[in-house]
Design a protein around this motif. Structure first.
Motif, mmCIF file in Angstrom:
data_model
loop_
_atom_site.group_PDB
_atom_site.id
_atom_site.type_symbol
_atom_site.label_atom_id
_atom_site.label_comp_id
_atom_site.label_asym_id
_atom_site.label_seq_id
_atom_site.Cartn_x
_atom_site.Cartn_y
_atom_site.Cartn_z
ATOM 1 N N PRO A 160 0.661 -4.507 4.057
ATOM 2 C CA PRO A 160 -0.091 -3.264 3.818
ATOM 3 C C PRO A 160 -0.153 -2.352 5.040
ATOM 4 C CG PRO A 160 -1.570 -5.158 3.903
ATOM 5 C CD PRO A 160 -0.174 -5.703 3.854
ATOM 6 N N ALA A 161 0.067 -2.905 6.231
ATOM 7 C CA ALA A 161 0.027 -2.096 7.445
ATOM 8 C C ALA A 161 1.377 -1.450 7.763
ATOM 9 C CB ALA A 161 -0.432 -2.953 8.625
ATOM 10 N N PHE A 162 2.352 -1.617 6.903
ATOM 11 C CA PHE A 162 3.719 -1.154 7.154
ATOM 12 C C PHE A 162 4.057 -0.014 6.199
ATOM 13 C CE2 PHE A 162 8.413 -1.639 6.898
ATOM 14 C CZ PHE A 162 8.711 -1.644 8.258
ATOM 15 N N ARG A 213 5.654 3.840 0.159
ATOM 16 C CA ARG A 213 4.248 3.489 0.285
ATOM 17 C C ARG A 213 3.756 3.773 1.684
ATOM 18 N NH1 ARG A 213 4.752 -1.712 0.188
ATOM 19 N NH2 ARG A 213 4.288 -1.950 2.417
ATOM 20 N N GLU A 214 2.625 4.434 1.809
ATOM 21 C CA GLU A 214 2.004 4.675 3.107
ATOM 22 C C GLU A 214 1.223 3.443 3.549
ATOM 23 O OE1 GLU A 214 2.110 7.218 5.263
ATOM 24 O OE2 GLU A 214 3.611 8.204 4.010
ATOM 25 N N ALA A 215 1.198 3.206 4.843
ATOM 26 C CA ALA A 215 0.434 2.074 5.377
ATOM 27 C C ALA A 215 -1.041 2.282 5.132
ATOM 28 C CB ALA A 215 0.714 1.926 6.866
ATOM 29 N N LYS A 216 -1.725 1.171 4.866
ATOM 30 C CA LYS A 216 -3.157 1.225 4.678
ATOM 31 C C LYS A 216 -3.855 0.915 5.982
ATOM 32 C CE LYS A 216 -2.907 -0.216 -0.166
ATOM 33 N NZ LYS A 216 -3.339 -1.220 -1.175
ATOM 34 N N ARG A 274 5.223 -13.206 7.790
ATOM 35 C CA ARG A 274 5.326 -12.563 6.487
ATOM 36 C C ARG A 274 6.246 -11.346 6.565
ATOM 37 N NH1 ARG A 274 -0.094 -9.891 4.333
ATOM 38 N NH2 ARG A 274 1.429 -8.860 2.974
ATOM 39 N N SER A 275 6.778 -10.967 5.435
ATOM 40 C CA SER A 275 7.686 -9.822 5.372
ATOM 41 C C SER A 275 6.953 -8.522 5.668
ATOM 42 C CB SER A 275 8.315 -9.748 3.976
ATOM 43 O OG SER A 275 8.931 -8.514 3.765
ATOM 44 N N GLU A 276 7.552 -7.690 6.507
ATOM 45 C CA GLU A 276 6.978 -6.376 6.774
ATOM 46 C C GLU A 276 7.049 -5.475 5.533
ATOM 47 O OE1 GLU A 276 5.214 -5.647 9.100
ATOM 48 O OE2 GLU A 276 5.850 -6.535 10.999
#
Length: 252
Positions: A241-243, A248-251, A235-237
């Motif tokens: 959500p971890a990127f 946007r801050e990573a979750k 999947r695209s980075e």
């Protein structure tokens, strides 16, 4: 003024808004008749002079442009797809430069984009391929030796091959010589985005057989590489959500 305009891949509503506007304003249109959808000529205004360049030489095209310039008329040179790909526009521009004739270049949607849309395909799948090589086989028109198909195939990137439908057995041979396997996914897209568009998913080893079985002899392009099957990719980075991105801050 001369305006080089990309007609798009085939469907008349895939010309750009700018391109359509220029067509509607043109006093003279010179279009690549063997490849440009004639429906696009319906945008021409009444009294516009229209020439089919399929029957013309470069010199004859230039004669029409020069005559229009002497009368203060606006010319649209309508090329298939995007003029920058196999459009032979540089030689026309150089001739206009010598005469001091101004020109602009209006980009268009290339058929390699239309072919991807026809297959619902993404050329740059994460961890599969992040590069697209656009090329063609050497035929009556040569290709620089350093760009021979086998050499380019060694990169194992996604390849889009134009102007080579009549040489598919040789294309398969050179692709395999360069490192693709015979069962590498491939596709043939005939007249992308036209009403009679056809798509065929096959392999590198069955390109010629697929074309022969479906009576495809010209006006097609070939797509080579694992993106055709899109059976595995990460999947695209960008949307992970971890990127963390600029927006946007990573979750956790």
């Amino acid at each position: 003024m001369v305006n080089f305009v990309g007609a798009g891949p085939g469907a008349p509503d895939l010309i750009t808004v700018r391109g359509q506007k220029l067509l509607s304003e043109a006093d003279v249109i010179i279009y690549a008749g063997s490849l440009v959808n004639p429906q696009l000529l319906s945008y021409a205004k009444e009294g516009c002079s229209i020439y089919n360049s399929a029957r013309m030489t470069l010199e004859e095209v230039l004669e029409v442009i020069y005559a229009a310039e002497e009368k203060g008329l606006m010319t649209v040179r309508l090329h298939t797809g995007d003029p920058s790909l196999y459009g032979a526009i540089r030689e026309q521009m150089d001739a206009l430069d010598e005469k001091g004739i101004p020109y602009t270049d209006c980009p268009g949607v290339s058929s390699f984009c239309g072919a991807a849309a026809a297959l619902n395909l993404e050329y740059t799948l994460p961890d599969v391929s992040q590069s697209v090589i656009i090329t063609r086989m050497a035929g009556r028109t040569p290709v620089p030796e350093k760009e021979e198909i086998a050499s380019l195939a060694s990169h194992q990137a996604t390849m889009v091959v134009f102007l080579s439908t009549g040489m598919l057995e040789k294309l398969s041979e050179r692709l395999i010589a360069g490192g693709y396997t015979a069962d590498t996914p491939a596709a043939i897209v005939y007249k992308a985005t036209w009403e009679d568009e056809k798509t065929f998913v096959c392999t590198v080893g069955t390109l010629a057989e697929t074309a022969r079985e479906n009576n495809i002899t010209k006006t097609a392009l070939m797509i080579i590489g694992d993106v055709v099957s899109h059976s595995h990719y990460n999947r695209s980075e960008l949307y992970n959500p971890a990127f963390t991105t600029e927006f946007r801050e990573a979750k956790k």
